[in-house]
Write an enzyme that holds these catalytic residues in place. Structure first.
Site: not given
Ligand SMILES: Cc1ncc(COP(=O)(O)O)c(C=O)c1O
Length: 471
Positions: A145, A230, A232, A272
């Site tokens: 990312y 992570d 998410i 998200k």
């Protein structure tokens, strides 16, 4: 005398990549069905707008949650004064239960180990502040990312060292890639503090396999370093294989009584899974009390407002609704994903097989003029300015191979996604379509009689020559 600080004037914000430049181009000429039908369609933004109707209908039935009320009584004063950086207990309890639910209740989370932050952005940076001193390094699998260059490095002074993953094995993490990255960091005299992964991956849209997770855990155990996961996108897994959280792997492999237990940390956010990036709801989950205490103190620089915490404590506690929301949202994501994948396939463009996230990782290697990142950016500019789609070039995600792009599919209406696919199709159809027999899985092997025909956008004058590729 310099009146501004080094930090304010330095160039290390990480926001000057093509990832963010694409957003700027979109802002100058945004597509709108009525006002600007020829404008650029934003496919560079990992937003989830597919299930707002469900949230809105819940809001309609639960006016107290956003009306500063509990059982019809105003709690305005209570919320207005609340400023405890430990967070509202009701919200933390609801959030840990929701996190467990997404993981199929295979793991439970203790709200005492949870630190609330203003989104995952703040959670990741806060963890860096807790784990790394300036100049210390974290190893990250590529592609990653693009925001990490800003979130992990800018204010903390930490460094990122890539773990180079390639298309040869579908960008999976291997032991040799991990060891190579560790060696690279050492050769640059960097102290390696940990590995950070996103699971499911942004930008790949894939979940880490059990084998990869076990490899990661044993790697950090052996090196005596941290692992940040992570997660998410954990609620966006719309297809098999199923999602494994790193916590599940730790429990199954009896790491609970080892020191590794304290060195694995999860980052989460509702940006998200619930499509609420504007609400800034993030969290760190760690088994290490020292980190929880330090991160809690740091969280006062980026708290979640009390009314947001209250509203979500009510919504997340509605288990029946949340279960329905997550499963319906996954169904919608699956449908969108299929629309984009099939649409691209019909023009001879393939995507990496994926099962999660809000995006596809698109293989356009066969459309490059040469196997260079310059050619990738050249192609990207054509896609932005001529086709009218803002997608993100793989180089902005530090992909080691030119020719991969990320395109988001959940931040627009179905009609707009259809139009995006149509634009790509027209670009192909309006040109003299030429074909080649290149095997994409083995770009060095040009002469494979079994490989599918690949169409090229000859309009753009891009002829493939894999021999030109820089190795
Ligand atoms: C992997 C990953 N981590 C963190 C973030 C930041 O999320 P938030 O909006 O919660 O700060 C994003 C946003 O795109 C992301 O993809």
């Amino acid at each position: 005398m310099k009146l501004l600080s080094e930090k304010a004037t330095c160039n290390s914000h990480g926001q000057d990549s093509s990832y963010f430049l694409g957003w700027q181009e979109y802002e100058k000429n945004p597509y709108d069905e009525v006002q600007n039908p020829k404008g650029i369609i934003q496919m560079g933004l990992a937003e989830n707008q597919l299930s707002f109707d469900l949230l809105e209908s819940w809001l309609g039935q639960n006016p107290d949650a956003v009306g500063f009320k509990r059982n019809g009584e105003s709690i305005f004063r209570e919320l207005a004064l609340f400023q405890d950086y430990n967070g509202l207990p009701a919200f933390k309890n609801a959030l840990v239960k929701f996190m467990a639910e997404i993981r199929g209740n295979k793991v439970t989370f203790d709200s005492n180990n949870l630190v609330l932050t203003a989104g995952a952005t703040s959670a990741n940076e806060t963890l860096m502040f807790c784990l790394a001193d300036p100049g210390d390094a974290f190893l990250l699998p590529t592609p990653y990312y693009p925001g990490f260059d800003r979130d992990l490095k800018w204010r903390t002074g930490a460094e990122i060292v890539p773990i180079q993953c390639t298309s040869l094995n579908g960008f999976r993490i291997t032991e040799s890639a991990l060891e190579e990255s560790y060696r690279l960091a050492k050769s640059r005299n960097l102290r390696v503090k940990g590995v950070l992964v996103t699971n499911p991956s942004n930008p790949l849209g894939t979940t880490l396999t059990r084998k990869e997770l076990e490899l990661l855990v044993s790697f950090v155990a052996e090196k005596g370093i941290h692992l940040i996961s992570d997660e998410i996108y954990s609620g966006t897994v719309f297809n098999s294989p199923k999602f494994f959280s790193v916590m599940e792997i730790l429990i199954e492999n009896n790491y609970m009584s080892t020191d590794v237990w304290d060195r694995v940390h999860i980052v989460y956010s509702l940006s998200k899974d619930l499509g609420l990036p504007g609400f800034r709801i993030g969290a760190i989950y760690s088994n290490d009390d020292v980190i929880v205490s330090a991160a809690t103190k740091m969280s006062s620089f980026g708290l979640i407002s009390s009314q947001t915490q209250y509203f979500l404590s009510v919504m997340l506690s509605d288990k029946k609704f949340m279960k329905k929301y997550i499963s319906e949202n996954q169904k919608r994501l699956k449908k969108r994903h299929a629309m984009l994948v099939k649409g691209l396939e019909s023009t001879g463009i393939n995507c990496l097989e994926s099962n999660a996230g809000l995006f596809c990782w698109i293989d356009m290697r066969h459309l490059l003029k040469s196997n260079t990142f310059e050619a990738e950016i050249e192609l990207w500019k054509k896609i932005v300015y001529e086709v009218g789609l803002n997608i993100s070039p793989g180089s902005s995600c530090h992909c080691a191979e030119p020719g991969w792009f990320r395109a988001c599919f959940a931040n627009m209406s179905e009609d707009t996604l259809n139009l995006a696919v149509q634009r790509i199709k027209s670009s192909v159809d309006s040109s003299d379509v030429i074909s080649t027999n290149v095997d994409q899985n083995n770009p060095t092997n040009q002469n494979t009689s079994t490989s599918p025909k690949k169409k090229l956008f000859s309009k753009w004058g891009f002829r493939l020559s894999f021999n030109d590729r820089e190795r």
